[in-house]
Each structure stands twice: as structure tokens, then as C-alpha cells.
Design a protein around this motif. Structure first.
Motif, PDB file in Angstrom:
ATOM      1  N   ASP A 274       0.012   7.176  10.777  1.00  0.00           N
ATOM      2  CA  ASP A 274      -1.003   6.408  11.493  1.00  0.00           C
ATOM      3  C   ASP A 274      -1.725   5.431  10.558  1.00  0.00           C
ATOM      4  OD1 ASP A 274      -2.377   8.238  10.015  1.00  0.00           O
ATOM      5  OD2 ASP A 274      -3.738   8.859  11.613  1.00  0.00           O
ATOM      6  N   ASP A 275      -2.514   4.538  11.136  1.00  0.00           N
ATOM      7  CA  ASP A 275      -3.194   3.505  10.357  1.00  0.00           C
ATOM      8  C   ASP A 275      -4.218   4.073   9.386  1.00  0.00           C
ATOM      9  OD1 ASP A 275      -1.723   1.493  11.463  1.00  0.00           O
ATOM     10  OD2 ASP A 275      -3.198   1.028  13.027  1.00  0.00           O
ATOM     11  N   GLU A 276      -4.718   5.261   9.642  1.00  0.00           N
ATOM     12  CA  GLU A 276      -5.720   5.867   8.777  1.00  0.00           C
ATOM     13  C   GLU A 276      -5.097   6.488   7.515  1.00  0.00           C
ATOM     14  OE1 GLU A 276      -9.042   5.722   9.424  1.00  0.00           O
ATOM     15  OE2 GLU A 276      -8.444   4.424  11.070  1.00  0.00           O
ATOM     16  N   SER A 277      -3.795   6.521   7.432  1.00  0.00           N
ATOM     17  CA  SER A 277      -3.114   7.181   6.320  1.00  0.00           C
ATOM     18  C   SER A 277      -2.595   6.218   5.275  1.00  0.00           C
ATOM     19  CB  SER A 277      -1.945   8.015   6.847  1.00  0.00           C
ATOM     20  OG  SER A 277      -2.414   9.009   7.709  1.00  0.00           O
TER      21      SER A 277
ATOM     22  N   HIS B  61       0.834  -1.186   0.000  1.00  0.00           N
ATOM     23  CA  HIS B  61       0.000   0.000   0.000  1.00  0.00           C
ATOM     24  C   HIS B  61       0.868   1.234   0.000  1.00  0.00           C
ATOM     25  CE1 HIS B  61       0.691  -1.167   4.211  1.00  0.00           C
ATOM     26  NE2 HIS B  61       0.896   0.121   4.367  1.00  0.00           N
ATOM     27  N   LEU B  62       0.263   2.332  -0.331  1.00  0.00           N
ATOM     28  CA  LEU B  62       0.952   3.609  -0.305  1.00  0.00           C
ATOM     29  C   LEU B  62       0.686   4.253   1.039  1.00  0.00           C
ATOM     30  CD1 LEU B  62       2.467   5.913  -1.751  1.00  0.00           C
ATOM     31  CD2 LEU B  62       0.248   6.748  -2.482  1.00  0.00           C
ATOM     32  N   SER B  63       1.729   4.635   1.719  1.00  0.00           N
ATOM     33  CA  SER B  63       1.594   5.243   3.030  1.00  0.00           C
ATOM     34  C   SER B  63       1.778   6.743   2.895  1.00  0.00           C
ATOM     35  CB  SER B  63       2.646   4.660   3.985  1.00  0.00           C
ATOM     36  OG  SER B  63       2.550   5.283   5.231  1.00  0.00           O
TER      37      SER B  63
END
Length: 179
Positions: free
Chosen positions: A47-50, A41-43
Motif C-alpha cells: 500500500d501507499d503507506e509502506s 524509494h524502498l517499498s
């Protein structure tokens, strides 16, 4: 983030943009993705929501943009409608509008005529035509080359063979157009 109009935009990079880091990340992602190692995934934050999973076309576009910017090139993003005019199709193919009209008339490129004179080309049809044209060009290059290059051949030798073959294909095309 504000919405920008879907107009053509050109982007350039500066030395402070850390594109080498982004390019390293993309290459590492490609390696992990090719081996099927874990979720990718692209970070965009810590935080986990990003985190967001990018659709494949978006990922390929971003990777191509980063590659070009890292190579010191400018990148122009030009959104296209799903239906294109003959001029828009000509611009995408790198040919003249009359050439596109000729392609439509001879059945090489499908198009619809919603009005009396205006012709519209579906973007998918144009992309498919371009792929067929490139395949035919490559086939012609291989047929006219002095021999199939092997993996052991010198890259400059292969490039020269391809240049000569392309020149011959171009000469044949010009002769056919004049005749």
C-alpha cells in the motif's frame, strides 16, 4: 519490532533468503538513479503507506550488506560512538593502540584529552585520517610501480604490479620503523 541493544551483531544468509532478487533490485535501482529516472524509494509493502525514502548513508550500508551476504560472506554491524577511545580507533584502523597513540602524539591524528590521560578521537577525524592514509598508500604504490598500467594491460599483470609495489611500500615502512 522490538528495540535491540546497539551491540555488535553478525548476520549470515541462507539460500532461501532470495538475496539474488534483492541484489537485482539494487542494481536496477542504481541504473535508474544514475539516469535520474523518477522518484526512487524502498517499498516495504503493497500500500501507499509502506514506502519510505532512504537517506544515502542508509542506502549505501544496505547495498554493501546485501552484496556481502549474496557473496556468501557474514556481515558484522558494529555501531560506533562519535567519540572513540584509542583502542576503538585502533580496531577500526586495524593497528595497535600504541600506534594510534603515536599518531596522536606526532599530530597525524587529532584527538582531545578530556581527562588527565584518556584521549578521545572524533569518528569523522578517524575516517578522514584513514582516507588520507589510503590516498598516500595508493600514491606510493603508483610512484614505486614499474609503470602506469593501462586499460589494455592484462588484469593479472596489473594485480602482480600492485602486489610488488605494496610489498615494496611495506618494506620501506618496516625499515623506517626499525631505523
Amino acid at each position: 519490532m522490538t528495540a535491540e541493544p546497539l551491540d555488535q551483531q553478525t548476520y549470515t544468509a541462507t539460500p532461501t533468503d532470495r538475496l539474488a532478487d534483492v541484489l537485482d533490485f539494487i542494481h536496477a535501482y542504481e541504473s535508474r538513479r544514475s539516469t535520474g529516472a523518477g522518484d526512487q524509494h524502498l517499498s516495504l509493502g503493497s500500500d501507499d503507506e509502506s514506502h519510505i525514502e532512504l537517506p544515502e548513508p542508509v542506502y549505501r550500508a544496505l547495498a554493501q550488506i546485501v552484496e556481502a551476504l549474496a557473496a556468501g560472506k557474514a556481515v558484522t554491524v558494529a555501531p560506533q560512538n562519535q567519540l572513540l577511545t584509542t583502542q576503538q580507533a585502533a580496531d577500526l584502523l586495524g593497528v595497535s593502540r600504541p600506534t594510534v597513540v603515536k599518531l596522536i602524539d606526532d599530530g597525524s591524528l587529532p584527538a582531545s584529552t578530556p581527562g588527565t590521560k584518556r584521549r578521545m578521537i572524533r569518528l569523522d577525524d578517524l575516517i578522514a585520517y584513514r582516507a588520507r592514509r589510503r590516498e598516500a598508500q595508493l600514491q606510493a604504490i603508483f610512484e614505486t610501480s614499474a609503470g602506469d598500467p593501462s586499460l589494455d594491460d592484462d588484469p593479472e599483470s596489473i594485480a602482480e604490479q600492485l602486489r610488488l609495489a605494496r610489498a615494496e611500500v611495506g618494506a620501506r615502512r618496516r625499515a623506517r620503523a626499525e631505523g
